[in-house]
Design a protein around this motif. Structure first.
Motif, PDB file in Angstrom:
ATOM      1  N   ILE A   6       0.883  -1.175   0.000  1.00  0.00           N
ATOM      2  CA  ILE A   6       0.000   0.000   0.000  1.00  0.00           C
ATOM      3  C   ILE A   6       0.918   1.221   0.000  1.00  0.00           C
ATOM      4  O   ILE A   6       1.462   1.603   1.037  1.00  0.00           O
ATOM      5  CB  ILE A   6      -0.942   0.011   1.216  1.00  0.00           C
ATOM      6  CG1 ILE A   6      -1.679  -1.332   1.346  1.00  0.00           C
ATOM      7  CG2 ILE A   6      -1.941   1.150   1.097  1.00  0.00           C
ATOM      8  CD1 ILE A   6      -2.577  -1.433   2.568  1.00  0.00           C
ATOM      9  N   GLU A   7       1.102   1.822  -1.162  1.00  0.00           N
ATOM     10  CA  GLU A   7       2.111   2.865  -1.361  1.00  0.00           C
ATOM     11  C   GLU A   7       1.678   3.767  -2.516  1.00  0.00           C
ATOM     12  O   GLU A   7       1.364   3.274  -3.595  1.00  0.00           O
ATOM     13  CB  GLU A   7       3.460   2.205  -1.690  1.00  0.00           C
ATOM     14  CG  GLU A   7       4.534   3.122  -2.222  1.00  0.00           C
ATOM     15  CD  GLU A   7       4.945   4.180  -1.221  1.00  0.00           C
ATOM     16  OE1 GLU A   7       4.789   5.374  -1.541  1.00  0.00           O
ATOM     17  OE2 GLU A   7       5.430   3.810  -0.140  1.00  0.00           O
ATOM     18  N   ASP A   8       1.662   5.094  -2.273  1.00  0.00           N
ATOM     19  CA  ASP A   8       1.165   6.005  -3.308  1.00  0.00           C
ATOM     20  C   ASP A   8       2.261   6.601  -4.180  1.00  0.00           C
ATOM     21  O   ASP A   8       1.954   7.236  -5.195  1.00  0.00           O
ATOM     22  CB  ASP A   8       0.344   7.129  -2.673  1.00  0.00           C
ATOM     23  CG  ASP A   8       1.193   8.053  -1.803  1.00  0.00           C
ATOM     24  OD1 ASP A   8       2.125   7.554  -1.140  1.00  0.00           O
ATOM     25  OD2 ASP A   8       0.919   9.264  -1.777  1.00  0.00           O
ATOM     26  N   ARG A  31      -2.489   1.975  -4.507  1.00  0.00           N
ATOM     27  CA  ARG A  31      -1.902   3.311  -4.367  1.00  0.00           C
ATOM     28  C   ARG A  31      -2.771   4.259  -3.543  1.00  0.00           C
ATOM     29  O   ARG A  31      -2.500   5.445  -3.475  1.00  0.00           O
ATOM     30  CB  ARG A  31      -1.648   3.900  -5.752  1.00  0.00           C
ATOM     31  CG  ARG A  31      -0.667   3.089  -6.594  1.00  0.00           C
ATOM     32  CD  ARG A  31      -0.781   3.449  -8.074  1.00  0.00           C
ATOM     33  NE  ARG A  31       0.193   2.749  -8.883  1.00  0.00           N
ATOM     34  CZ  ARG A  31       0.076   1.488  -9.287  1.00  0.00           C
ATOM     35  NH1 ARG A  31      -0.983   0.776  -8.924  1.00  0.00           N
ATOM     36  NH2 ARG A  31       1.010   0.933 -10.032  1.00  0.00           N
ATOM     37  N   ASP A  32      -3.815   3.730  -2.936  1.00  0.00           N
ATOM     38  CA  ASP A  32      -4.769   4.543  -2.186  1.00  0.00           C
ATOM     39  C   ASP A  32      -5.074   3.841  -0.868  1.00  0.00           C
ATOM     40  O   ASP A  32      -5.177   2.611  -0.825  1.00  0.00           O
ATOM     41  CB  ASP A  32      -6.045   4.727  -3.018  1.00  0.00           C
ATOM     42  CG  ASP A  32      -7.140   5.437  -2.254  1.00  0.00           C
ATOM     43  OD1 ASP A  32      -7.942   4.746  -1.596  1.00  0.00           O
ATOM     44  OD2 ASP A  32      -7.190   6.673  -2.303  1.00  0.00           O
ATOM     45  N   GLY A  33      -5.236   4.616   0.205  1.00  0.00           N
ATOM     46  CA  GLY A  33      -5.458   4.018   1.511  1.00  0.00           C
ATOM     47  C   GLY A  33      -6.736   3.210   1.604  1.00  0.00           C
ATOM     48  O   GLY A  33      -6.751   2.116   2.172  1.00  0.00           O
ATOM     49  N   ASP A  51       2.615   2.163   3.713  1.00  0.00           N
ATOM     50  CA  ASP A  51       3.097   3.539   3.848  1.00  0.00           C
ATOM     51  C   ASP A  51       2.151   4.284   4.797  1.00  0.00           C
ATOM     52  O   ASP A  51       1.015   3.860   5.012  1.00  0.00           O
ATOM     53  CB  ASP A  51       3.128   4.208   2.473  1.00  0.00           C
ATOM     54  CG  ASP A  51       3.826   5.559   2.510  1.00  0.00           C
ATOM     55  OD1 ASP A  51       4.616   5.801   3.440  1.00  0.00           O
ATOM     56  OD2 ASP A  51       3.577   6.374   1.599  1.00  0.00           O
ATOM     57  N   LEU A  54      -0.827   8.361   3.026  1.00  0.00           N
ATOM     58  CA  LEU A  54      -1.596   7.866   1.885  1.00  0.00           C
ATOM     59  C   LEU A  54      -2.818   8.732   1.635  1.00  0.00           C
ATOM     60  O   LEU A  54      -3.400   9.281   2.577  1.00  0.00           O
ATOM     61  CB  LEU A  54      -2.078   6.432   2.161  1.00  0.00           C
ATOM     62  CG  LEU A  54      -1.014   5.345   2.290  1.00  0.00           C
ATOM     63  CD1 LEU A  54      -1.628   4.094   2.906  1.00  0.00           C
ATOM     64  CD2 LEU A  54      -0.410   5.030   0.933  1.00  0.00           C
ATOM     65  N   THR A  58      -5.178   7.265   5.845  1.00  0.00           N
ATOM     66  CA  THR A  58      -3.768   7.242   6.214  1.00  0.00           C
ATOM     67  C   THR A  58      -3.357   5.857   6.714  1.00  0.00           C
ATOM     68  O   THR A  58      -4.197   5.033   7.090  1.00  0.00           O
ATOM     69  CB  THR A  58      -3.447   8.269   7.310  1.00  0.00           C
ATOM     70  OG1 THR A  58      -4.039   7.835   8.548  1.00  0.00           O
ATOM     71  CG2 THR A  58      -3.945   9.651   6.936  1.00  0.00           C
ATOM     72  N   GLY A  59      -2.052   5.636   6.724  1.00  0.00           N
ATOM     73  CA  GLY A  59      -1.549   4.376   7.252  1.00  0.00           C
ATOM     74  C   GLY A  59      -1.920   4.169   8.713  1.00  0.00           C
ATOM     75  O   GLY A  59      -2.237   3.042   9.130  1.00  0.00           O
ATOM     76  N   THR A  78       8.039   3.923   5.561  1.00  0.00           N
ATOM     77  CA  THR A  78       7.704   5.351   5.522  1.00  0.00           C
ATOM     78  C   THR A  78       8.954   6.217   5.536  1.00  0.00           C
ATOM     79  O   THR A  78      10.024   5.784   5.977  1.00  0.00           O
ATOM     80  CB  THR A  78       6.832   5.713   6.739  1.00  0.00           C
ATOM     81  OG1 THR A  78       6.519   7.112   6.713  1.00  0.00           O
ATOM     82  CG2 THR A  78       7.528   5.381   8.041  1.00  0.00           C
TER      83      THR A  78
END
Length: 220
Positions: A6-8, A31-33, A51, A54, A58-59, A78
């Motif tokens: 999970i990473e934008d 790519r989205d929380g 991450d 996001l 958020t993470g 992060t």
């Protein structure tokens, strides 16, 4: 091993996915929380790489929501290097924390450490009755002879040796070694297992007719 990322950041994510796949891992990347949390809830992955900053969710919000339900282990990745962020992440349920930028080998070591804890192993070596696999090097040792497995061979062997004594069907193995974007070839698992059985012998990977394959537990 199949991971959820999970990473934008597109550049960082693309490089990380490429590096993980080179090391025999399947990666599903969101790519989205909110999309990432939806994927996390499916419980399809061995580990989630999360991450913090996001869009959508958020993470930290994902960690808080995941804590109330059964989820895969979560490794936070992060750029935030404040102790307060690390403490917050771990207190919310993260299993580990690594700060960007990092070397891929450091991330892989943390992934292996988490999997040892999850599977209650004291060291990184995975053993069945006749063969030992070192996830850090992809080296299999059979009757004292070492050989380095290809990425796909390692993925299949890891899936089997993660659950020795358990029969895995073709579909179960495919679910562990292919990500969402990977093209699943109809006979790929059969070809890999045929090659491994030819190299190590049919007793190492047993074919259970009509059901799948298994490796025997140590001491069985």
């Amino acid at each position: 091993m199949r991971l959820l990322l999970i990473e934008d950041d597109p550049m960082f994510g693309k490089a990380l996915v490429r590096g993980l796949k080179r090391n025999g891992m399947a990666v599903d990347w969101t790519r989205d929380g909110q999309d990432g949390y939806a994927a996390l809830q499916r419980a399809e992955h061995a580990i989630t790489l999360l991450d913090i900053g996001l869009p959508g969710m958020t993470g930290f919000e994902i960690l808080k929501a995941a804590r109330s339900r059964k989820a895969s282990p979560i490794l936070v990745i992060t750029a935030r290097d404040r102790v307060e962020d690390m403490v917050a992440g771990l207190d919310l349920g993260a299993d580990d924390f690594i700060v960007k930028p990092f070397e891929l080998r450091a991330l892989l070591a943390r992934i292996r450490a988490i999997m040892r804890r999850v599977n209650d192993r004291s060291n990184s070596l995975m053993s069945s009755k006749e063969i030992t696999l070192d996830p850090s090097t992809h080296v299999a040792t059979f009757r004292g002879i070492q050989s380095t497995l290809s990425a796909r061979e390692f993925s299949v062997m890891y899936a089997l040796m993660e659950r020795p004594g358990t029969i895995l069907s073709r579909g179960q193995i495919e679910s562990r070694i292919y990500g969402w974007s990977d093209e699943v070839q109809s006979n790929a698992v059969d070809v890999v297992i045929h090659g491994l059985r030819k190299r190590y012998g049919k007793d190492v990977i047993r074919n259970i007719r009509g059901a799948g394959w298994m490796v025997t537990k140590s001491g069985s």
